[in-house]
Structures are given as structure tokens and as C-alpha cells.
Design an enzyme around this catalytic site. Structure first.
Site, PDB file in Angstrom:
ATOM      1  N   PRO A 234       0.849  -1.194   0.000  1.00 41.36           N
ATOM      2  CA  PRO A 234       0.000   0.000   0.000  1.00 41.36           C
ATOM      3  C   PRO A 234       0.884   1.243   0.000  1.00 41.36           C
ATOM      4  O   PRO A 234       1.843   1.321   0.755  1.00 41.36           O
ATOM      5  CB  PRO A 234      -0.788  -0.110   1.309  1.00 41.36           C
ATOM      6  CG  PRO A 234      -0.691  -1.541   1.701  1.00 41.36           C
ATOM      7  CD  PRO A 234       0.622  -2.015   1.175  1.00 41.36           C
ATOM      8  N   HIS A 235       0.560   2.180  -0.884  1.00 45.08           N
ATOM      9  CA  HIS A 235       1.423   3.355  -1.014  1.00 45.08           C
ATOM     10  C   HIS A 235       0.621   4.566  -1.448  1.00 45.08           C
ATOM     11  O   HIS A 235      -0.490   4.434  -1.961  1.00 45.08           O
ATOM     12  CB  HIS A 235       2.538   3.083  -2.026  1.00 45.08           C
ATOM     13  CG  HIS A 235       2.037   2.752  -3.393  1.00 45.08           C
ATOM     14  ND1 HIS A 235       1.638   1.476  -3.738  1.00 45.08           N
ATOM     15  CD2 HIS A 235       1.839   3.517  -4.482  1.00 45.08           C
ATOM     16  CE1 HIS A 235       1.237   1.477  -4.993  1.00 45.08           C
ATOM     17  NE2 HIS A 235       1.346   2.712  -5.464  1.00 45.08           N
ATOM     18  N   SER A 236       1.221   5.721  -1.243  1.00 48.90           N
ATOM     19  CA  SER A 236       0.610   6.969  -1.671  1.00 48.90           C
ATOM     20  C   SER A 236       1.641   8.074  -1.552  1.00 48.90           C
ATOM     21  O   SER A 236       2.724   7.885  -1.019  1.00 48.90           O
ATOM     22  CB  SER A 236      -0.609   7.303  -0.804  1.00 48.90           C
ATOM     23  OG  SER A 236      -1.314   8.386  -1.366  1.00 48.90           O
TER      24      SER A 236
END
Length: 103
Positions: free
Chosen positions: A51-53
Site C-alpha cells: 500500500p502506497h501513496s
């Protein structure tokens, strides 16, 4: 290892960890990760999710790691539940730096 049994619980724990370790706002982190996840699962395959942003207020990419006690369905491309979760946040304007960190 942590005992979590749903994708939302995993994302929430990642937001908690980013908030605690890096002093980021938990709700902002969670919202940004959930926004990215809504575009498509970050289940990489082979039991790993990333999960990334991108988020305002960072000067460099930062990471958080979770090892799950039991695998959890993360809607990964290969259909394999995940037990390793590597969260990544990058500065909002970190175009190639974010991609390099993901690689």
C-alpha cells in the site's frame, strides 16, 4: 507479527504506524492510502502487498512494515492472500523518487 483479519484493518494499522513513527496525521494517511487502494489493489503477489501513496509534508519516502500472523485476502493480482505488508509514503511531488522507492 500482528493479528489482523481484513484489508481495512491492515490499512488502519499502517496509518497508525506512520502516525506514531513519523508524526503524520493518521486520518490523512489513511485517507490517502485508501484513495490509492480504490484505484486497484496494491497486492503485489506472492503474499506481499505494498500500500502506497504520496502525501504533503514529507521530505523523503518513508516506510512501515507489517508481518501478519495469518494471511489476509488483499485482492492481489495472483489471488494469493498476503502476510507481508510494506507501506510506502512519498512526498506529494516525488514523481520518479516514488517509483524508484516502489521498485
Amino acid at each position: 507479527t500482528v493479528k489482523l483479519d481484513t484489508k481495512p484493518a491492515i490499512l488502519g494499522r499502517l496509518a497508525d504506524r506512520f502516525a506514531m513513527v513519523y508524526g503524520l496525521d493518521r486520518d490523512t494517511v489513511l485517507a490517502r492510502i485508501e484513495e490509492r487502494e480504490a484505484l486497484g489493489s496494491t497486492g503485489f503477489g506472492r503474499g506481499v502487498a505494498i500500500p502506497h501513496s504520496r502525501i504533503a509534508g514529507l521530505n523523503r519516502p518513508v516506510a512501515a512494515f507489517l508481518r501478519l500472523e495469518e494471511p489476509v485476502d488483499f485482492e492481489a493480482a495472483d489471488g494469493i492472500p498476503v502476510d507481508i505488508v510494506f507501506g510506502l509514503l512519498s512526498p506529494e511531488n516525488a514523481g520518479t523518487a516514488h517509483l524508484h522507492a516502489l521498485a
